[in-house]
Design a protein around this motif. Structure first.
Motif, short mmCIF file in Angstrom:
data_model
loop_
_atom_site.label_atom_id
_atom_site.label_comp_id
_atom_site.label_asym_id
_atom_site.label_seq_id
_atom_site.Cartn_x
_atom_site.Cartn_y
_atom_site.Cartn_z
N ASN A 172 0.68 -1.15 0.09
CA ASN A 172 -0.10 0.21 0.03
C ASN A 172 0.85 1.35 0.08
N ASP A 173 1.98 1.40 -0.87
CA ASP A 173 2.35 2.60 -1.06
C ASP A 173 3.20 2.73 -2.32
N LEU A 174 3.90 3.81 -2.78
CA LEU A 174 4.14 3.85 -4.09
C LEU A 174 5.74 3.63 -4.40
N THR A 175 6.35 2.82 -3.45
CA THR A 175 7.79 2.66 -3.52
C THR A 175 7.91 1.16 -3.47
N VAL A 176 8.66 0.74 -4.44
CA VAL A 176 8.77 -0.92 -4.37
C VAL A 176 10.16 -0.97 -3.82
N SER A 177 10.23 -1.39 -2.61
CA SER A 177 11.64 -1.49 -1.96
C SER A 177 12.27 -2.74 -2.31
N ALA A 178 13.70 -2.86 -1.89
CA ALA A 178 14.53 -4.21 -1.86
C ALA A 178 13.67 -5.23 -1.07
N ASP A 221 -6.00 1.42 -7.56
CA ASP A 221 -6.38 2.73 -7.44
C ASP A 221 -5.26 3.77 -7.05
N LEU A 222 -4.43 3.32 -6.23
CA LEU A 222 -3.20 4.54 -5.78
C LEU A 222 -2.32 4.72 -6.87
N ASN A 247 -3.76 3.00 6.75
CA ASN A 247 -2.33 3.10 7.41
C ASN A 247 -1.59 1.81 7.48
N ASP A 248 -1.93 0.80 6.70
CA ASP A 248 -1.07 -0.45 6.60
C ASP A 248 -0.40 -0.42 5.42
N PRO A 249 1.00 -0.21 5.43
CA PRO A 249 2.00 -0.13 4.10
C PRO A 249 1.99 -1.24 3.71
N SER A 250 2.29 -2.47 4.33
CA SER A 250 2.61 -3.65 3.68
C SER A 250 1.62 -4.57 3.23
N GLY A 251 1.47 -5.26 2.26
CA GLY A 251 0.34 -6.14 1.94
C GLY A 251 0.24 -7.50 2.65
N GLY A 252 0.94 -8.50 2.08
CA GLY A 252 0.81 -9.68 2.76
C GLY A 252 1.89 -10.11 3.87
#
Lengths: 598, 172
Positions: free
Chosen positions: A193-199, B120-121, B161-166
Motif C-alpha cells: 500500500n505505497d508507491l515505492t517498491v523497496s528491496a 487505485d493508488l 495506514n497499513d503499508p505492507s500487503g501480505g
C-alpha cells in the motif's frame, strides 16, 4: 473438513475466471511499464547518468530529472504489479485445478455408488441401501465418518456402502487439504500500500514465488520444464502449452523458463527481468543485514596492545564470517546495476529495447548474462558477441557497452534493416592469459553457445521471409573466440552451421588450423588483431596451443579474411568512430564489400 | 539552436532514427503527432527565465505535453485492467459460498480488495503526474526549480495506514 454440499456447489470456473482478471491486470501492467519506459521516459527524459547521452534530445535539467525519477518509480510499481498479479493468476488456476480434481473424484464415486444400487444423499453425501434381511426397516446410511469396527453381522451391502462413503470422504478431504494449503499462500500475495517498491518488497515477491512453487506441483510441475534438451524440443514444449499455462509457467518458474534456448525472446526477457528484480531485492536485503566491519581500534585513540589484539581478532572473525559473502553480494549488485543501466539507456541515441535472455549471478562461476539490443526473433541481422578473459558479472558494464556500440554502428551502416546484437556470456571465463592456457574452459562453453545460436534460429519468426532466420554473425573476443571454435568443432557434420559469419577479434586461437574447418566456408571467416598487448594474447594463445598446429586466425595461413584494425591494444576494437568497429559492423550487416582487409 | 529543436522533435516522433527500435507493437506514434499539432503556439514571454536544456522552448513544450498524453494513455490501460479484475469476480463476493466456506475464497477476497486499492493508488499517481507534466508543457511553472519542486511533491497518498500487503509482520 469441507462439507459435501459445499464441494458439490463450488465452481472451480469462478476461481479460473478470477485468475483471468489478475492476468489481465498483469498484462496491462506489463504493457504500461514498457510504454512508460521505452516510449515516454526513454524518449523524453534521457538518463542523466549515461555518459553518451546526446543532450539535444529530450529534456534535461533538474526539473526533468525530478520528473524522470517519479516516472521511474511508477515503472517499478508496474513491474511489481505485473509479477505479483501473474503469480496470483497462477495460484488461482492451480487451486481451481485441484478443486476440479476433487469434484471429479466425488462425482465418480457417486455415480458408481448409484450404479451399484445405492442412494447417495443430496445433503450430506451419506450412502444408504435397503437392507435385504429386513426390507421394511427402511434405508440405512453410512458416511466416511462411520466406523469400520466389525459388527456382529457385517452385511455385504454395508461394507460396499462404506467403501463408497470413504471415497466420497476422500474427495472432501482432498478439497479441504488443497484449501488449507492454498489459502495462506494466496494471502501472501496481497498488494502493498505505497508507491515505492523497496528491496524488501522484491525480496518478498521472491519469497512469494517460492511459497507458491512449493504447492503448485499438482497443477504445473517444475520438472515438466525441459532441462538439457535441444532448442527445438524447448520450442515444441512451449508451443504445446495453452496461453494460460504459458503465462503461469513464467509466473511460477521464471528462472527455468528464462534459460530455455528456443523460447521466444520476449518471454525469456519477461521471465529474466522478474528474476533480476527479485534477486536484486534479495541481495540488497542480505547485504543490509551484514553488520558493519569492526574498525581496528575499539575506541578512538585506544591503542593498548591488549585491546588492539582483541580488536584485530574481531576483525578477523568478521572477515571469516562475512567477508566473502559481502564481496559476492556487492559484486552481484554491481553487475545487476550495469544491466539496469542498460535498461534505462533505451532510447538514448536510438538504442532499441534490451532483452535479457539469460541471467544468473553464478552461472558457470563468473555469472551469466545474455543481453540483446533489439529483439533477435525479428532481426534481419543478428550478431552474438562472446567476451573473453576476465569477464565477470561484476564488471559486465564494459562488455554491455560493446554490444551497444556494435548495434549503433551496424544500424548506422544499414538503417533500413532490423539489427540485434547480443552479448552472450555463459561460460567460465579464464581470469587471465595464464589461466587461459588450459583449454578445458572452452570445452564447457562451446556446446552452450551452440545451443544458444540454434535457439535464435528456432525462435526466429521468419518474418523476413528467410528460412534460416536472421543473417547471424558470431563475434569472439580473445578467449571468447576459442569458445566459438569449440562450438563450431563440437557440431557434427549433420548439424547446421554455427552461424553465417564468424569474426575473431584478438584471438589466441580457435582450435582449428584452417578457416575452412569451421564449417561455413573460409570466405565467411574474419579476423582482426590489435597492437601492443593484443600481440601477447595472440602469441600466447598460439604458444598454449589454442590454435590447432599453433595457427591463429590472424595468420595468413589460417585462410580467413584478415581485416585492418586500428585498435591500440587488446581492448580497443570497439572504440567509437574506429575502423575496427566499422569493420565489425560491415560483417554484421552483410556488407562484405565495406570490410577493409589487410 | 534550430537544429537541436529539429532533432529533438524528430527523435520524439521516432522517424527512422532508431532502426530496429520500434518493435513488438509498442510504438505509439499518435501521441507525438498530437503533440506536434500543439507545438504551433507562440513562445510565452517567460521562456527566457527557463533553465534546462539548450534546446528551444517549443521543443520542450512538445516533449512535456507528449509525455503527459502518453501517461494519460497508460492510465486508461491500467483502468481497463482494473475493470477486468472487478468484472471477473462472479461467485467470489462476500456472501458467496466460495468465500464463506472456502479459506482460499476468503483469502482471494482480501487479496482482491488489496489490489483494487493498490491499482487505485497507481492510477491516482498517474493522474497527478499527468497533470504536472501537462503543466510543465504549458509553462505553468516559472523555472527549473519550480518544476523540480512540483515533481518532488508527492500529493498522491495511500488510503489506510497499513503499508505492507501480505507481509504485515515485516517492518518497513
Amino acid at each position: 473438513m469441507l462439507s459435501y454440499r459445499t464441494l458439490r456447489q463450488v465452481k472451480p470456473a469462478e476461481f479460473e475466471q478470477a485468475a483471468d482478471g489478475y492476468h489481465a491486470v498483469s498484462t496491462a501492467a506489463r504493457v504500461s511499464k514498457d510504454r512508460l519506459a521505452h516510449q515516454i521516459v526513454a524518449k523524453t527524459f534521457p538518463d542523466p547518468a549515461a555518459s553518451s547521452v546526446d543532450k539535444s534530445e529530450g529534456l534535461v535539467g533538474e526539473g526533468a530529472s525530478a520528473a524522470r525519477a517519479r516516472l521511474t518509480r511508477l515503472t517499478d510499481s508496474l513491474h511489481y504489479t505485473q509479477v505479483e498479479c501473474g503469480l496470483i493468476s497462477a495460484a488461482l488456476n492451480a487451486f481451481a485445478a485441484e478443486l476440479r480434481a476433487a469434484k471429479k473424484k466425488l462425482r465418480t464415486a457417486e455415480l458408481e455408488a448409484r450404479n451399484a444400487g445405492f442412494t447417495v444423499d443430496g445433503t450430506d453425501g451419506s450412502v444408504s441401501w435397503r437392507s435385504e434381511e429386513n426390507p421394511f426397516l427402511g434405508q440405512k446410511g453410512v458416511t466416511s465418518q462411520d466406523s469400520w469396527v466389525p459388527l456382529a453381522d457385517p452385511e455385504a451391502k454395508r461394507v460396499e456402502a462404506q467403501t463408497f462413503a470413504d471415497r466420497i470422504g476422500r474427495a472432501l478431504a482432498d478439497a479441504a487439504e488443497a484449501d488449507e494449503r492454498w489459502a495462506p499462500k494466496l494471502r501472501r500475495l496481497k498488494a502493498q500500500n505505497d508507491l515505492t517498491v523497496s528491496a524488501a518488497d522484491w525480496a518478498d515477491v521472491h519469497g512469494d514465488q517460492g511459497a507458491v512453487q512449493k504447492v503448485a506441483t499438482p497443477y504445473l510441475d517444475e520438472s515438466d520444464i525441459p532441462r538439457g534438451r535441444d532448442p527445438e524440443d524447448n520450442a515444441a514444449w512451449w508451443k504445446g502449452l495453452s496461453a494460460q499455462e504459458q503465462a503461469d509457467y513464467v509466473s511460477l518458474y521464471p528462472a527455468s523458463v528464462g534459460a530455455l534456448d528456443g523460447v521466444p525472446a520476449d518471454v525469456r526477457d519477461e521471465a529474466n527481468r522478474a528474476v533480476l528484480a527479485e534477486k536484486k531485492g534479495h541481495y540488497q536485503l542480505e547485504l543490509a543485514s551484514i553488520p558493519p566491519k569492526p574498525g581496528l581500534y575499539a575506541h578512538p585513540g585506544g591503542s593498548d596492545a591488549q585491546g588492539w589484539r582483541e580488536q584485530r581478532e574481531r576483525v578477523r572473525e568478521w572477515e571469516e564470517k562475512y567477508g566473502s559473502r559481502k564481496d559476492r553480494l556487492e559484486r552481484n549488485l554491481r553487475g545487476i546495476s550495469h544491466i539496469d543501466e542498460r535498461f534505462a539507456a533505451t532510447g538514448n541515441d536510438g538504442l532499441p529495447p534490451a532483452y535479457l535472455l539469460g541471467f544468473d549471478a553464478t552461472g558457470e562461476g563468473n555469472g551469466k548474462v545474455i543481453l540483446a539490443n533489439g529483439n533477435p526473433d525479428h532481426a534481419d541481422h543478428t550478431a552474438v558477441f562472446v567476451p573473453g578473459t576476465g569477464t565477470d558479472l561484476g564488471q559486465i558494464g564494459g562488455n554491455i557497452e560493446r554490444g551497444e556500440r556494435l548495434w549503433t554502428e551496424s544500424n548506422r551502416m544499414s538503417p533500413d534493416t532490423k539489427i540485434s546484437t547480443v552479448l552472450w556470456f555463459d561460460y567460465d571465463a579464464p581470469d587471465g592469459i595464464r589461466e587461459a592456457a588450459q583449454g578445458s574452459r572452452a570445452e564447457n562453453g562451446g556446446p552452450r553457445l551452440r545451443s544458444f545460436l540454434e535457439g535464435t534460429g528456432v525462435a526466429h519468426d521468419g518474418s523476413d521471409g528467410r528460412t534460416g532466420g536472421a543473417h547471424t554473425t558470431v563475434i569472439g573476443h580473445s578467449y571468447g573466440s576459442t569458445t566459438i571454435g569449440e562450438a563450431a568443432y563440437g557440431g557434427s557434420w549433420k548439424d547446421k552451421p554455427l552461424a553465417d559469419d564468424m569474426l575473431f577479434v584478438g584471438s589466441p586461437g580457435v582450435q582449428q588450423d584452417h578457416a575452412a574447418d569451421l564449417g561455413i566456408g573460409a570466405e565467411h571467416v574474419w579476423a582482426m588483431g590489435g597492437a601492443w598487448d593484443d600481440h601477447a594474447v595472440r602469441l600466447g594463445g598460439r604458444a598454449a596451443g589454442h590454435g590447432d598446429d599453433f595457427i591463429i586466425p590472424t595468420d595468413e595461413r589460417f585462410g580467413g579474411n584478415v581485416m585492418r584494425s586500428d585498435s591500440p591494444d587488446h581492448s580497443g576494437f570497439w572504440n567509437e568512430e574506429s575502423l575496427s568497429l566499422r569493420n565489425q559492423a560491415a560483417v554484421i550487416t552483410g556488407r562484405d564489400d565495406r570490410a577493409e582487409l589487410e | 539552436m534550430g537544429d537541436e529543436r529539429h532533432s529533438a522533435i524528430s527523435t520524439f516522433v521516432g522517424t527512422g532514427g532508431d532502426g530496429g527500435g520500434a518493435e513488438d507493437g509498442d510504438a505509439e506514434r499518435g501521441d507525438a503527432r498530437t503533440s506536434l499539432a500543439s507545438a504551433g503556439r507562440p513562445d510565452p514571454p517567460s521562456w527566457h527565465e527557463k533553465g534546462g536544456s539548450g534546446g528551444g522552448l517549443r521543443s520542450d513544450t512538445t516533449l512535456w505535453s507528449g509525455a503527459s498524453e502518453g501517461l494519460s494513455g497508460v492510465r486508461s490501460t491500467l483502468r481497463k485492467g482494473a475493470t477486468e479484475l472487478d468484472e471477473n469476480q462472479a461467485g467470489l463476493r462476500a456472501k458467496d459460498i466460495a468465500v464463506t466456506e472456502l479459506r482460499t475464497g476468503s483469502a482471494q477476497l482480501a487479496v482482491h480488495r488489496s489490489w483494487n486499492r493498490y491499482l487505485d493508488l497507481i492510477v491516482r499517481e498517474c493522474v497527478e503526474l499527468t497533470g504536472k507534466l501537462e503543466k510543465a508543457g504549458s509553462d505553468h511553472y516559472r523555472n527549473e526549480q519550480e518544476i523540480k519542486r512540483a515533481f518532488r511533491a508527492e500529493e498522491t497518498r495511500p488510503v489506510g495506514n497499513d503499508p505492507s500487503g501480505g507481509h504485515s509482520s515485516r517492518e518497513r
